[in-house]
Design an enzyme around this catalytic site. Structure first.
Site, PDB file in Angstrom:
ATOM      1  N   SER A   1       0.845  -1.196   0.000  1.00 43.48           N
ATOM      2  CA  SER A   1       0.000   0.000   0.000  1.00 43.48           C
ATOM      3  C   SER A   1       0.879   1.244   0.000  1.00 43.48           C
ATOM      4  O   SER A   1       2.096   1.167   0.126  1.00 43.48           O
ATOM      5  CB  SER A   1      -0.916   0.003   1.222  1.00 43.48           C
ATOM      6  OG  SER A   1      -0.161   0.319   2.370  1.00 43.48           O
ATOM      7  N   LYS A   2       0.210   2.374  -0.121  1.00 44.71           N
ATOM      8  CA  LYS A   2       0.910   3.653  -0.243  1.00 44.71           C
ATOM      9  C   LYS A   2       1.923   3.902   0.878  1.00 44.71           C
ATOM     10  O   LYS A   2       2.928   4.567   0.683  1.00 44.71           O
ATOM     11  CB  LYS A   2      -0.103   4.800  -0.226  1.00 44.71           C
ATOM     12  CG  LYS A   2      -0.933   4.845  -1.483  1.00 44.71           C
ATOM     13  CD  LYS A   2      -1.257   6.297  -1.868  1.00 44.71           C
ATOM     14  CE  LYS A   2      -2.138   6.363  -3.089  1.00 44.71           C
ATOM     15  NZ  LYS A   2      -1.656   5.565  -4.214  1.00 44.71           N
ATOM     16  N   ARG A   3       1.616   3.355   2.048  1.00 47.11           N
ATOM     17  CA  ARG A   3       2.552   3.650   3.143  1.00 47.11           C
ATOM     18  C   ARG A   3       3.908   2.970   2.938  1.00 47.11           C
ATOM     19  O   ARG A   3       4.899   3.330   3.580  1.00 47.11           O
ATOM     20  CB  ARG A   3       1.920   3.329   4.501  1.00 47.11           C
ATOM     21  CG  ARG A   3       2.024   1.931   4.966  1.00 47.11           C
ATOM     22  CD  ARG A   3       1.102   1.636   6.112  1.00 47.11           C
ATOM     23  NE  ARG A   3       0.672   0.265   6.042  1.00 47.11           N
ATOM     24  CZ  ARG A   3       1.370  -0.752   6.510  1.00 47.11           C
ATOM     25  NH1 ARG A   3       2.522  -0.544   7.108  1.00 47.11           N
ATOM     26  NH2 ARG A   3       0.935  -1.988   6.400  1.00 47.11           N
ATOM     27  N   HIS A   4       3.985   2.012   2.020  1.00 42.84           N
ATOM     28  CA  HIS A   4       5.281   1.377   1.729  1.00 42.84           C
ATOM     29  C   HIS A   4       6.064   2.143   0.672  1.00 42.84           C
ATOM     30  O   HIS A   4       7.262   1.958   0.525  1.00 42.84           O
ATOM     31  CB  HIS A   4       5.071  -0.060   1.241  1.00 42.84           C
ATOM     32  CG  HIS A   4       4.367  -0.915   2.233  1.00 42.84           C
ATOM     33  ND1 HIS A   4       3.064  -1.315   2.072  1.00 42.84           N
ATOM     34  CD2 HIS A   4       4.774  -1.425   3.420  1.00 42.84           C
ATOM     35  CE1 HIS A   4       2.705  -2.042   3.118  1.00 42.84           C
ATOM     36  NE2 HIS A   4       3.717  -2.123   3.954  1.00 42.84           N
TER      37      HIS A   4
END
Ligand code: GLU
Length: 488
Positions: A260-263
């Site tokens: 996801s975007k947090r990665h």
């Protein structure tokens, strides 16, 4: 042998995700390997989540990756239209066929009634399966509900289809990637195939489209396995040939959670904006589940297509190692022909006045700075000193490399030599720099130290491009200006 036809069927509710790019790639490779056709279909039945910008992004990203489709929007084909919202008049006929055959029925349940059923199941700690309350309504009962103004949805009768085509409620299929897969159909509730507003649902539209588009192999993520059992029953109920299925493992983040975007970036266009080359990205994505038959992982799309076999694709999940992608991108940056690389680099140099350099000089700058970088956006900082008049010192550089007595001696001498340097002759310039280093070496100063000083005065840093290139591109006036500015 019948023609191999595969498809990628993205829903335009976001920019093209790398996971979808991987699915598209494996379909594309399977088609190439088998002289088949690769079809693109846009599954935009969920109008609320669809946007034209996402559709454009999907087209652009697939093209940028080299995954050109043989049939689909833009290019057309014999089984179009290839956008589901343009196919709405196709589906009712098949709904009617299923109603006529007794494999589907009208459901008048309101959202509140369905919600109550679900709550009851939760209360009893049971998995929710639709009660089939509407399956056996009489004509009179249906009339009455219609008169109340209720509009029915259409549900598929899982149990009827199962009994008609399978001996056991547990049905099987042979997955191209995962082998035998099975499911107890008594756990699948009768699902809606057409909503009360006339819109087909995913599981229904996908079967009708795959059937009409003569798709022979469906390769997609394993998150669709539970849908596959529903879809098989619909094919059977329609008397259609069931295609072959292959389900790919998921792509996980390095911490093994959903990517996801947090990665980091997740959409292909985001990677491109950050300075990843599409050639590197597609090569990297191919390795998420596939391994080459030799030890060389750096391969072009064509080479991968030669080597690809669907049954060798790993059935387990793959980890999206951003570090490995960075390494691979660096390899591609190093190898790319300099003209193409310069063209790709330009958007990352927008803050500089590129007219300060000729195209040839810019190519020299890129060639001299590309070595250690992993993404093109690194160039923004790495070429800074080639532009403008003044430089910005990195922390500590001025104190360590300019302000010392020794450094000042080196700079003064360098300044005194500048007029004799031949800035237009690369070879000569290198010779002159060597002589300059030797001069100090004879006084016991390491050549490295001498060059750090000059480099620091010209660039504000202790590392960077080859000194010859720096001098040549900056030219005598700028070099003189920066050196004299560093002399106190
Ligand atoms: N539109 C579906 C998705 O994006 C396609 C699934 C399929 O390949 O059948 O997940």
């Amino acid at each position: 042998m019948e023609e191999i036809r595969v498809r990628i069927a993205p829903s335009p509710s976001g920019n093209l995700h790398v996971g979808t790019a991987r699915t598209a790639l494996f379909n594309y490779l399977f088609a190439k390997k088998n002289n088949g056709k690769f079809v693109l279909r846009i599954e935009d039945t969920d109008a609320e989540r669809t946007s034209q910008a996402y559709i454009d992004n999907i087209f652009d990203s697939l093209k940028a990756l080299g995954l050109n489709w043989d049939e689909g929007p833009d290019v057309g084909g014999p089984y179009g239209p290839y956008t589901q919202s343009e196919r709405f008049d196709i589906y009712p006929k098949y709904v009617q066929e299923l109603l006529d055959k007794g494999f589907a029925y009208e459901c008048f349940c309101t959202p509140e009634e369905l919600e109550a059923e679900k709550e009851e199941a939760t209360k009893n700690k049971q998995a929710y399966v639709y009660s089939k309350k509407c399956e056996n309504l009489t004509e009179a009962e249906k009339e009455k509900l219609r008169a109340e103004g209720r509009k029915p949805a259409i549900r598929f009768s899982v149990s009827k289809a199962q009994k008609a085509f399978h001996d056991s409620p547990i049905i099987h299929f042979e997955d191209l990637v995962k082998g035998d897969l099975h499911q107890d159909t008594s756990l699948i509730g009768d699902f809606v195939i057409m909503k009360s507003n006339g819109a087909p649902t995913y599981n229904f539209a996908v079967v009708i489209d795959d059937m009409l588009m003569k798709i022979s192999h469906i390769i997609r993520g394993e998150d669709h396995i539970s849908n596959t059992f529903k879809q098989i029953l619909i094919y059977e109920a329609l008397g259609a040939e069931v295609p072959k299925f292959g389900h790919l493992g998921m792509i996980l983040a390095p911490d093994r959670s959903k990517l996801s975007k947090r990665h980091g970036a997740t959409a292909v266009s985001e990677f491109v904006e950050k300075g990843y080359l599409t050639e590197a990205l597609i090569n990297f994505v191919a390795l998420l589940g596939w391994s080459p038959s030799d030890s060389n992982e750096i391969k072009s799309l064509e080479e991968i297509a030669q080597d690809f076999r669907i049954h060798e694709v790993s059935s387990s999940n793959s980890i999206f190692e951003y570090d490995k992608l960075n390494w691979m991108n660096g390899q591609y940056i190093k190898k790319m022909d300099i003209k193409s690389l310069t063209k790709l680099a330009k958007p990352f140099l927008a803050k500089y006045d590129l007219s300060e350099l000729t195209e040839e000089q810019l190519e020299k700058v890129i060639a001299a700075t590309r070595e250690p970088i992993t993404v093109l956006s690194d160039l923004t900082n790495d070429v800074a000193y080639f532009f403008g008049k003044d430089i910005v010192y990195e922390d500590g550089v001025k104190e360590a490399n300019i302000d010392t007595e020794q450094a000042q001696t080196i700079l003064k001498y360098f300044d005194s030599q500048l007029d004799s340097y031949d800035f237009d002759n690369e070879e000569k310039l290198h010779e002159q720099l060597a002589e300059f280093r030797t001069y100090f070496k004879e006084q016991g100063i390491k050549p490295k130290v001498t060059m750090w000083t000059v480099r620091a005065a010209l660039t504000g840093r202790t590392h960077g491009a080859d000194m010859g290139v720096i001098l040549e591109v900056l030219g005598k006036d700028k070099v003189k200006y920066r050196i004299e500015k560093a002399i106190v």
